[in-house]
Design a protein around this motif. Structure first.
Motif, mmCIF file in Angstrom:
data_model
loop_
_atom_site.group_PDB
_atom_site.id
_atom_site.type_symbol
_atom_site.label_atom_id
_atom_site.label_comp_id
_atom_site.label_asym_id
_atom_site.label_seq_id
_atom_site.Cartn_x
_atom_site.Cartn_y
_atom_site.Cartn_z
ATOM 1 N N ALA A 56 0.724 -1.150 -0.017
ATOM 2 C CA ALA A 56 -0.135 -0.112 0.001
ATOM 3 C C ALA A 56 0.893 1.258 0.256
ATOM 4 O O ALA A 56 0.484 2.229 0.153
ATOM 5 N N GLY A 57 2.186 1.124 -0.267
ATOM 6 C CA GLY A 57 3.161 2.159 -0.016
ATOM 7 C C GLY A 57 3.213 2.747 -1.457
ATOM 8 O O GLY A 57 2.519 2.809 -2.208
ATOM 9 N N HIS A 58 4.364 3.816 -1.400
ATOM 10 C CA HIS A 58 4.292 4.704 -2.669
ATOM 11 C C HIS A 58 5.466 3.834 -3.740
ATOM 12 O O HIS A 58 5.967 3.044 -3.134
ATOM 13 N N VAL A 59 5.293 4.497 -5.042
ATOM 14 C CA VAL A 59 6.379 3.972 -5.869
ATOM 15 C C VAL A 59 6.839 5.375 -6.642
ATOM 16 O O VAL A 59 6.092 5.795 -7.150
ATOM 17 N N ALA A 60 8.077 5.261 -6.563
ATOM 18 C CA ALA A 60 8.563 6.407 -7.395
ATOM 19 C C ALA A 60 9.507 5.778 -8.557
ATOM 20 O O ALA A 60 9.979 4.733 -8.375
ATOM 21 N N ILE A 61 9.147 6.315 -9.901
ATOM 22 C CA ILE A 61 9.809 5.616 -11.056
ATOM 23 C C ILE A 61 10.681 6.833 -11.526
ATOM 24 O O ILE A 61 10.512 7.973 -11.868
ATOM 25 N N TYR A 62 11.916 6.274 -11.942
ATOM 26 C CA TYR A 62 13.060 7.199 -12.387
ATOM 27 C C TYR A 62 13.290 6.439 -13.655
ATOM 28 O O TYR A 62 13.150 5.285 -14.300
ATOM 29 N N ILE A 63 13.653 7.604 -14.719
ATOM 30 C CA ILE A 63 14.538 6.889 -15.885
ATOM 31 C C ILE A 63 15.797 6.617 -15.582
ATOM 32 O O ILE A 63 16.797 7.365 -15.665
ATOM 33 N N ALA A 64 16.098 5.273 -15.702
ATOM 34 C CA ALA A 64 17.172 4.695 -14.847
ATOM 35 C C ALA A 64 17.219 3.180 -15.191
ATOM 36 O O ALA A 64 16.073 2.628 -15.302
ATOM 37 N N ASN A 65 18.535 2.601 -15.047
ATOM 38 C CA ASN A 65 18.444 1.311 -14.859
ATOM 39 C C ASN A 65 18.237 0.703 -13.423
ATOM 40 O O ASN A 65 18.084 1.608 -12.589
ATOM 41 N N GLY A 66 18.437 -0.565 -12.949
ATOM 42 C CA GLY A 66 18.637 -0.813 -11.827
ATOM 43 C C GLY A 66 19.756 -0.321 -11.039
ATOM 44 O O GLY A 66 19.378 0.024 -9.843
ATOM 45 N N HIS A 67 20.628 -0.069 -11.488
ATOM 46 C CA HIS A 67 21.906 0.735 -10.575
ATOM 47 C C HIS A 67 21.278 2.038 -10.252
ATOM 48 O O HIS A 67 21.661 2.417 -9.217
ATOM 49 N N GLY A 68 20.526 2.735 -11.295
ATOM 50 C CA GLY A 68 20.331 3.837 -11.035
ATOM 51 C C GLY A 68 19.036 3.873 -9.808
ATOM 52 O O GLY A 68 18.989 4.767 -9.001
ATOM 53 N N ALA A 69 18.209 2.812 -9.697
ATOM 54 C CA ALA A 69 17.111 2.649 -8.752
ATOM 55 C C ALA A 69 17.836 2.348 -7.273
ATOM 56 O O ALA A 69 17.362 2.900 -6.321
ATOM 57 N N TRP A 70 19.129 1.643 -7.480
ATOM 58 C CA TRP A 70 19.714 1.361 -6.254
ATOM 59 C C TRP A 70 20.244 2.738 -5.656
ATOM 60 O O TRP A 70 19.998 2.869 -4.477
ATOM 61 N N GLU A 71 20.871 3.463 -6.491
ATOM 62 C CA GLU A 71 21.133 4.771 -5.977
ATOM 63 C C GLU A 71 20.117 5.616 -5.536
ATOM 64 O O GLU A 71 20.277 6.250 -4.528
ATOM 65 N N ALA A 72 19.014 5.714 -6.269
ATOM 66 C CA ALA A 72 17.860 6.421 -5.791
ATOM 67 C C ALA A 72 17.432 6.049 -4.470
ATOM 68 O O ALA A 72 17.211 6.866 -3.495
#
Ligand SMILES: *Cc1c(COP(=O)(O)O)cnc(C)c1O
Length: 397
Positions: A56-72
């Motif tokens: 039920a939480g939030h989801v942020a979507i970045y223009i990035a690959n998995g490494h970008g999501a790791w860093e985000a």
């Protein structure tokens, strides 16, 4: 002779096969990003992503690959100097720790090797020594794609709860989400990282970070870089702010089509499909292994992913088999990853099969059939009955 002409199959553990419906959805003229269909689509997209992650939480979507999501994910909760604990079961655990170090945090890796899951008791022991609660987060990889090891996330939550340790539980589900069962809220993960190109069946380019209110509260007043800040990305109805600039237009259409497929099938049915297909793969390797060097990397079936299988062959047999299936049969298998140090000639002694996302019985049985042919062609010793065993699993599921 080569028998590779026909529809090729990319059986690597990401990027995974993209459904035709996703490709068709992306093949369109540039859409308006200020009003109309695309902005209107966002709230529903977020609802369905939550359903896949079971949160039920939030989801942020970045223009990035998995490494970008790791860093985000890390950028939103860690300040320079913060301690984090990283129980690692393969290359990706170490990679996430390196990413944390790059941001100035102080990761401590608990290395559980490459063939078995995290031992929660050892994590408990280490956390119990941290009486001052300096460790701000535990970074766990649900399925380490390099080894095929699947970790018990609920057990890590139980460790934190039993000790009353406030560290955030952050989970890399890049390989597993949409393939292996995962329950973000039910298992008590605070932050979950994934990307579009594996179980979500969409081309690489979207990095997703799910986070709950607890994680956001722990973020506090941390100064987060403008682009990584997850707060504006918790509000899908504010389309332009959500993406901090131009939206990934075509990827969103592709993801919408992928989620339509997933909602039509049902998340639990998807998990079951992957479970059966994984058992078919394991059954084949069990048979081959009876008469030769092929061996599943993870001995305990309860610790194996349903999305990816890592295989040990020894010598250079893995590399030769990959080359044969690629050139002669039109099936591309995954390389061994992180099993030996970079540059070590032993790297050819491993390969992996991706069976994540848009994958069905004929794709898996076809991959196994190509491997069988390769074993015969290359004179690699192997046990008999592998294809029958795999078909039996599919037939009786
Ligand atoms: C694929 C993968 C990553 C890296 O994702 P990229 O999109 O290649 O940056 C990280 N962790 C796991 C578990 C993965 O499977």
């Amino acid at each position: 002779m080569t028998l590779a002409n026909g529809r090729r199959l990319l059986a690597i553990p990401g990027p995974s096969a993209v459904p035709d419906a996703v490709l068709r959805a992306m093949h369109r003229a540039a859409p308006d990003i200020y009003q109309g269909e695309l902005p209107d689509m966002m709230p529903g997209l977020v609802t369905d992503l939550r359903a896949v992650a079971r949160t039920a939480g939030h989801v942020a979507i970045y223009i990035a690959n998995g490494h970008g999501a790791w860093e985000a994910a890390l950028a939103n909760v860690l300040a320079p100097g913060d301690a984090v604990l990283v129980p690692a079961t393969g290359r990706f655990g170490h990679g996430w720790a390196e990413m944390a170090a790059g941001l100035g945090a102080a990761p401590e890796v608990l290395d559980f090797g490459k063939r078995s899951a995290i031992d929660p008791a050892q994590v408990a022991l280490r956390l119990s020594q941290d009486r001052a609660h300096r460790i701000r987060a535990v970074l766990a990889v649900h399925v380490d794609t390099s080894t095929g090891v699947r970790n018990d996330i609920a057990a890590l939550r139980a460790v934190l709860d039993d000790l009353g340790h406030p560290a955030l539980l952050m989970v890399d589900c890049i390989a597993s989400l949409g393939s292996d069962p995962f329950e973000m809220d039910g298992w008590g993960a605070d932050v979950v990282v994934t990307a579009s190109q594996k179980g979500l069946m969409t081309p690489p380019g979207l990095g997703l970070v799910f986070f709950n209110d607890r994680a956001d509260a722990r973020r506090g007043d941390l100064r987060v870089s403008r682009y990584w800040d997850w707060r504006p990305r918790a509000r899908p109805e504010q389309f332009y702010q959500y993406f901090g600039g131009t939206a990934p237009t075509h990827h969103l259409y592709g993801l919408r089509a992928a989620l339509d497929l997933m909602m039509a099938e049902g998340v639990e049915a998807i998990w079951q499909r992957h479970a059966v297909l994984a058992r078919a793969v394991w059954a084949a390797f069990d048979a081959w292994g009876q008469g030769g060097p092929l061996e599943l990397n993870v001995p305990d079936p309860g610790q194996r992913s349903h999305a990816v299988t890592a295989v040990r062959t020894g010598g250079d047999l893995g590399a030769r088999l990959r080359q044969w299936t690629d050139e002669r049969a039109g099936v591309t298998l995954g390389i061994g990853l992180g099993m030996v140090p970079p540059g070590d000639p032993g790297a050819g002694g491993f390969f992996r099969i991706g069976h994540m996302g848009h994958v069905n019985a004929h794709m898996v049985l076809g991959t196994l059939g190509a491997i069988q042919a390769g074993l015969v062609a290359l004179d690699i010793p192997h046990g008999q009955g592998a294809l029958e065993a795999a078909a039996q699993v599919c037939a009786t599921a």
